[in-house]
Scaffold this motif. Sequence first.
Motif, PDB file in Angstrom:
ATOM      1  N   ALA A 104     -13.667   2.564   4.104  1.00  0.00           N
ATOM      2  CA  ALA A 104     -12.679   1.581   3.650  1.00  0.00           C
ATOM      3  C   ALA A 104     -11.612   1.356   4.714  1.00  0.00           C
ATOM      4  O   ALA A 104     -11.216   0.220   4.999  1.00  0.00           O
ATOM      5  CB  ALA A 104     -12.035   2.050   2.347  1.00  0.00           C
ATOM      6  N   LYS A 105     -11.136   2.442   5.331  1.00  0.00           N
ATOM      7  CA  LYS A 105     -10.103   2.325   6.370  1.00  0.00           C
ATOM      8  C   LYS A 105     -10.624   1.548   7.575  1.00  0.00           C
ATOM      9  O   LYS A 105      -9.896   0.720   8.165  1.00  0.00           O
ATOM     10  CB  LYS A 105      -9.650   3.712   6.804  1.00  0.00           C
ATOM     11  CG  LYS A 105      -8.438   3.708   7.723  1.00  0.00           C
ATOM     12  CD  LYS A 105      -7.209   3.177   7.003  1.00  0.00           C
ATOM     13  CE  LYS A 105      -5.913   3.475   7.740  1.00  0.00           C
ATOM     14  NZ  LYS A 105      -5.823   2.927   9.073  1.00  0.00           N
ATOM     15  N   ASP A 119       0.817  -1.211   0.000  1.00  0.00           N
ATOM     16  CA  ASP A 119       0.000   0.000   0.000  1.00  0.00           C
ATOM     17  C   ASP A 119       0.852   1.263   0.000  1.00  0.00           C
ATOM     18  O   ASP A 119       0.438   2.300  -0.517  1.00  0.00           O
ATOM     19  CB  ASP A 119      -0.924   0.012   1.229  1.00  0.00           C
ATOM     20  CG  ASP A 119      -1.918  -1.128   1.208  1.00  0.00           C
ATOM     21  OD1 ASP A 119      -2.298  -1.552   0.107  1.00  0.00           O
ATOM     22  OD2 ASP A 119      -2.312  -1.598   2.292  1.00  0.00           O
ATOM     23  N   THR A 120       2.052   1.187   0.560  1.00  0.00           N
ATOM     24  CA  THR A 120       2.923   2.366   0.623  1.00  0.00           C
ATOM     25  C   THR A 120       3.280   2.868  -0.772  1.00  0.00           C
ATOM     26  O   THR A 120       3.215   4.061  -1.064  1.00  0.00           O
ATOM     27  CB  THR A 120       4.204   2.043   1.407  1.00  0.00           C
ATOM     28  OG1 THR A 120       3.852   1.652   2.738  1.00  0.00           O
ATOM     29  CG2 THR A 120       5.130   3.249   1.467  1.00  0.00           C
ATOM     30  N   ASP A 121       3.676   1.944  -1.654  1.00  0.00           N
ATOM     31  CA  ASP A 121       4.086   2.334  -3.007  1.00  0.00           C
ATOM     32  C   ASP A 121       2.932   2.407  -3.998  1.00  0.00           C
ATOM     33  O   ASP A 121       3.112   2.903  -5.120  1.00  0.00           O
ATOM     34  CB  ASP A 121       5.124   1.344  -3.543  1.00  0.00           C
ATOM     35  CG  ASP A 121       6.543   1.735  -3.135  1.00  0.00           C
ATOM     36  OD1 ASP A 121       6.688   2.680  -2.345  1.00  0.00           O
ATOM     37  OD2 ASP A 121       7.496   1.084  -3.599  1.00  0.00           O
ATOM     38  N   ASN A 179      -6.702  -0.614  -2.326  1.00  0.00           N
ATOM     39  CA  ASN A 179      -6.439   0.038  -3.603  1.00  0.00           C
ATOM     40  C   ASN A 179      -7.362   1.239  -3.798  1.00  0.00           C
ATOM     41  O   ASN A 179      -6.922   2.343  -4.135  1.00  0.00           O
ATOM     42  CB  ASN A 179      -6.609  -0.966  -4.738  1.00  0.00           C
ATOM     43  CG  ASN A 179      -6.241  -0.375  -6.085  1.00  0.00           C
ATOM     44  OD1 ASN A 179      -5.176   0.182  -6.256  1.00  0.00           O
ATOM     45  ND2 ASN A 179      -7.142  -0.491  -7.037  1.00  0.00           N
ATOM     46  N   TYR A 180      -8.649   1.029  -3.577  1.00  0.00           N
ATOM     47  CA  TYR A 180      -9.599   2.122  -3.768  1.00  0.00           C
ATOM     48  C   TYR A 180      -9.533   3.148  -2.645  1.00  0.00           C
ATOM     49  O   TYR A 180      -9.825   4.326  -2.856  1.00  0.00           O
ATOM     50  CB  TYR A 180     -11.017   1.569  -3.914  1.00  0.00           C
ATOM     51  CG  TYR A 180     -11.273   1.052  -5.310  1.00  0.00           C
ATOM     52  CD1 TYR A 180     -11.491   1.940  -6.360  1.00  0.00           C
ATOM     53  CD2 TYR A 180     -11.274  -0.304  -5.596  1.00  0.00           C
ATOM     54  CE1 TYR A 180     -11.712   1.499  -7.654  1.00  0.00           C
ATOM     55  CE2 TYR A 180     -11.493  -0.770  -6.879  1.00  0.00           C
ATOM     56  CZ  TYR A 180     -11.713   0.135  -7.907  1.00  0.00           C
ATOM     57  OH  TYR A 180     -11.924  -0.314  -9.188  1.00  0.00           O
ATOM     58  N   ALA A 210      -7.097 -11.712   2.213  1.00  0.00           N
ATOM     59  CA  ALA A 210      -6.076 -11.041   1.402  1.00  0.00           C
ATOM     60  C   ALA A 210      -6.667 -10.307   0.208  1.00  0.00           C
ATOM     61  O   ALA A 210      -6.333  -9.146  -0.058  1.00  0.00           O
ATOM     62  CB  ALA A 210      -5.031 -12.056   0.941  1.00  0.00           C
ATOM     63  N   SER A 211      -7.541 -10.968  -0.528  1.00  0.00           N
ATOM     64  CA  SER A 211      -8.071 -10.364  -1.751  1.00  0.00           C
ATOM     65  C   SER A 211      -8.985  -9.184  -1.442  1.00  0.00           C
ATOM     66  O   SER A 211      -8.879  -8.121  -2.063  1.00  0.00           O
ATOM     67  CB  SER A 211      -8.836 -11.419  -2.559  1.00  0.00           C
ATOM     68  OG  SER A 211      -9.305 -10.861  -3.759  1.00  0.00           O
ATOM     69  N   LYS A 212      -9.878  -9.369  -0.476  1.00  0.00           N
ATOM     70  CA  LYS A 212     -10.786  -8.275  -0.116  1.00  0.00           C
ATOM     71  C   LYS A 212     -10.003  -7.092   0.435  1.00  0.00           C
ATOM     72  O   LYS A 212     -10.304  -5.921   0.125  1.00  0.00           O
ATOM     73  CB  LYS A 212     -11.821  -8.755   0.909  1.00  0.00           C
ATOM     74  CG  LYS A 212     -12.821  -7.681   1.309  1.00  0.00           C
ATOM     75  CD  LYS A 212     -13.813  -8.172   2.353  1.00  0.00           C
ATOM     76  CE  LYS A 212     -14.844  -9.082   1.761  1.00  0.00           C
ATOM     77  NZ  LYS A 212     -15.916  -9.427   2.743  1.00  0.00           N
TER      78      LYS A 212
END
Length: 716
Positions: A298-299, A210-212, A328-329, A320-322
Amino acid sequence: MKKIVLSLIAGIMLTPMSVKADEGMWFLMFLERLNHRDMQKMGLQLTAEEIYSINNHSLKDAIVQFNGGCTAEIVSKDGLVLTNHHCGYDAIAELSTAEKNLLKDGFWAENRKSEIKPSSLFVRFFVRMDDVSKRILSKVNPSMSEADREKAINQEIAAIEKENNEGGKYTVSVRPFFQGNEYYYFVYQDYKDVRLVGTPPESLGKFGGDTDNWEWPRHTADFSMFRVYANADGSPAEYSENNVPLKPKHYLPVNIGGVKENDYAMILGYPGRTNRWMPAGGIEQNVKFAYPAWVEGAKTGMDNMKKYMDQSDALNLIYASKYASTANYWKNRQGMIDALSKFGTAKTKAAQEKKFNAWANKPANKAKYGNVVENINKFYGLTNEKSRHDNYMQQLFRTTSFGTIGRTLGRQLDAYVKADAAKRAQLAPAIEEMATEMYKEIHIPAEKDLLAAQLKLYATKATGYAIAPAVKKIGDENNNDFTKYVNAAFDLSIFTSMDRIKAFLAIPNQAMLESDPLYTLTNDMITHFNTKSDEITKAQNDYSASFRLLVEGLRESKIGTIKYPDANSTLRLTYGKVRSLPADKRNDATINNYTTLAGQVKKYKKGDQEFDLPVKVLEMQKDKNYGRYADKDGSLHVNFLTDNDITGGNSGSPVLNGKGELIGLAFDGNIEAMAGDVIFDAKLQRTINVDIRYVLWVIENFSGAKHIVDEMTLVK
């Protein structure tokens, strides 16, 4: 980020115009007329027929929509498919277990028999398209309500789709463009037997985490590989051991010569959604109401998933996928808020609309366009608080598995309890299968925390618009602490275990279902979400008509500068160049249009979830073990930049040189241009791509899967 299309109205002559090569997602059927000369000047060496042909194989035959949400490309004569790691993430996670974690450790099939079939995965080939604007618009008139207009259009769409599907052989989709001022139909062929061939370990495929994400410089092996299978005659078929690798009409040769600044770069793919015609009021609503709620919701979901994901590999796989999709969004929407605010996009749009409104209220235009801006602004004024409310609720639905249980599994149980014995016998297996799949993807303690946290956020933050009655009642009785209620609801509900579902199927009871606390709560929320006042319903009707007229009027008056319709998951082409950003001290590259393996290793943090690397990568970098994939400068290039105009859905799209050879794989955009869904910035907007040489190095040199590379046609 996004790209766009310039679409023509049949029979209308267009005046000559200059085309900005880096802005626009273009229909393939119009390339010869609109773009080809400009593309040739930039470096294209193909004819328009070699890119898009109905009767002969062409580039479009190698491009597929991947599982409905990404893009992929065929890269061998045996149906080998290349896409992004994050596009294959769901399938890879599904095929992983705690004991054999393909997501974490990577995987490469030793042979065709070792390739693995996920439960549900398909690719869609584009066959042809055509303009049906005149036909569809002949069925409507200005006096129709939006509901009547939609009904008439849908009837004609159904007829067009039936006429062109050849008895079910093809999937046909008729799509609106320019907010319903034009219509085109698209013919596709779907293949459902798609198997995993290989993926790098997550430490490479998701390096930077998520950082990059949305950042440059990037150092990510964002790719995975699959294979399309067909029956013996090459037709689509359900999974069978007797199926054979598809022999595609066209596949992409792979160029390992590398790229440099100003090289021609062309991307074909399925961009999902842009909103570049969005009015000022819509931008303002998103920035101040909708997106902040989205980000916060989302957070909240991510935080509650993460505390369980960190407990074990098994729990990490479940969510993981969810989590990845939510994250991402989450970052995308925060980036949109920042970029749209920084550039004052709403003010720019408002100034354009003021100019349009003056033109619209001239005597010659007033009857048709006079109320357009007023109606649009009235709608947004009425729905600002509802948009905040809806986004809090949508994040509850998206991040919790039980937020919509009343309309998913609950709807199936409702049909079951009302059916006779014979019908129940037919329904039971499908219900059991649906429940079994659901319980594979949940952990009850996590789901309790997710639901309680999201209910509290919704009840306390969506206060400008009336919240769902059931949520308000529970909140009022518990001082908006939903933990006690959720725990009790899970204890009592028939939806929280497979055993309870089976018990209900054995002895169905309608009163039990209708009094189930999760069933009643979620049905109440969904009903409330879908309910609109008469005032909003009328305003929405007026808005839909007015937005369509705004786009028509902007094009007619030439006040608007956009020449293309928004992206909508249909195949588009975008062209531009390899193009650097200003020098960045975080990037060790000589020119800030690429990154290197050395730069990736500099980011390495042992044991870190986002920046750990396999020991073998560290050793190979130390030894400069790049094999045949080293650049002329002696380094191994990892990612590179182009100025193509793309957006979500383009993930996995091929980046092609002027000869139509694969040079990279698009996977992201830069956060500085995050407003690109709404407004294109030629100075800032970049596409971030995986260098195909890094892809091949990971497969051949790092993973030892040279037999996969040997399938491809490499050129230099």
